[in-house]
Design a protein around this motif. Structure first.
Motif: not given
Ligand code: NDP
Length: 319
Positions: A160, A162-163, A166, A182-184, A189, A191, A194, A247, A294
């Protein structure tokens, strides 16, 4: 392999934005520097199209990282493919008097008057049965790398952030149908830019309050479906050709902790505004650290790399 006797002013761990920026700045300070890391380009290189790095309205992440690497190499900073580890056949990573000795997986020992760790984070796994065996046979951790393989397919993406968002948008350009799971109950989270792209991707179906609890398939075909913990439109499982696990990632904290660095509750190395850890001469930058909360982006990592090199220069000048 022999251990190298040369003592560098700074040994820089990593091959991402922070590491290359640190290498380039260190060289401009006339320091002897070496960049050592495994994953070329870090998260940026596999991040697909980058639209928020100043000066480049849209550039492929891999290409941007090639430019970073070339910029460091222009100053004759060697870039070595090796993983920094806690110990190897030639010794343990440690600080002895004012010199750091850092072990490489290749059995090399890299010696430095200072160390900048910019070794980033490791992608998270769901830890499901077959997840590892079927990676590359339906299961993937990199949308940018594997999206084109799913022309006409049905694909699920878990996450849930950006990754995940995107990734879903990119995969939707190839696949017929994408489930974003997504679990929520709401995407908070990512942008706004995106999320807007996600809104325009009409073949992405969002499934909230749901986890993937089982991978379906067999060893011959690999992944053929996924089981959910909360039925979606009465379906307890979905037939899919691919599952992208997006994730997030955890900091590679083992080596810094072994060297004595303190980490926060997220496992991020704690640094001050100059990128100092609590160990003199041990400096850290990029996604490994708590420096930008973040906002873990290429631009923040690059800025921290430049600051880290400045701090290394001051440390070495005062030895
Ligand atoms: P994040 O840590 O931001 O998000 C991880 C997501 O995975 C969360 O929604 C989380 O849920 C979910 N998650 C984690 N563990 C599990 C699990 N065991 N089962 C199910 N769901 C799970 O990681 P990202 O890789 O998305 O991003 C990393 C960083 O890089 C961030 O700061 C992001 O903003 C940045 N980024 C920016 C981009 C851009 O275009 N600007 C592109 C890619 C990354 P929950 O929300 O419930 O915690």
């Amino acid at each position: 392999m022999n251990s190298e006797n040369k003592i560098y002013d700074v040994v820089i761990g990593g091959q991402g934005a922070a590491a290359f920026a640190a290498g380039m700045y260190a060289a401009r300070y006339q320091m002897s520097a070496i960049v050592v890391g495994t994953t070329f380009g870090g998260e940026t290189a596999t991040g697909g199209l980058i639209e928020n790095y100043p000066g480049y309205p849209d550039i492929d992440g891999f290409e941007l990282m090639m430019k970073f690497k070339e910029h460091a190499e222009k100053y004759d900073v060697p870039v070595i493919d090796d993983k920094l580890v806690i110990s190897n056949a030639n010794g343990n990573s440690r600080k002895e008097s004012d010199i750091f000795e850092i072990a490489g997986e290749s059995d090399q020992i890299y010696r430095g008057r200072s160390v900048i760790l910019a070794i980033g984070r490791e992608r998270r796994s769901l830890w499901l049965d077959h997840e590892e065996d079927w990676t590359g046979r339906g299961v993937s951790y990199c949308s940018t790398c594997d999206a084109p393989m799913h022309k006409g397919n049905t694909v699920a993406v878990v996450g849930g952030g950006d990754s995940a968002v995107k990734g879903s948008v990119l995969i939707s350009k190839y696949a017929d149908k994408v489930y974003l799971i997504y679990r929520k109950s709401e995407l908070t989270r990512p942008e706004a830019a995106n999320l807007r792209q996600l809104d325009s991707a009409t073949n992405v179906e969002r499934i909230f309050n749901t986890n993937v609890v089982e991978l379906l398939g067999d060893d011959q075909k690999g992944l053929t479906g996924i089981k959910l913990d909360n039925p979606y439109q009465t379906l307890e499982s979905l037939d899919v050709d691919g599952l992208f696990i997006e994730i997030g990632a955890d900091p590679r904290k083992e080596l810094p902790m072994h060297l004595g660095a303190k980490v926060n509750e997220l496992g991020e190395v704690i640094v001050d505004k100059y990128m100092n850890t609590n160990i003199p001469g041990l400096i850290a930058a990029g996604d490994l650290t708590d420096a930008s909360g973040d906002l873990k982006q290429t631009i923040t990592a690059a800025a921290q790399g430049s600051m880290a090199a400045t701090t290394a220069y001051e440390h070495v000048s005062n030895l």
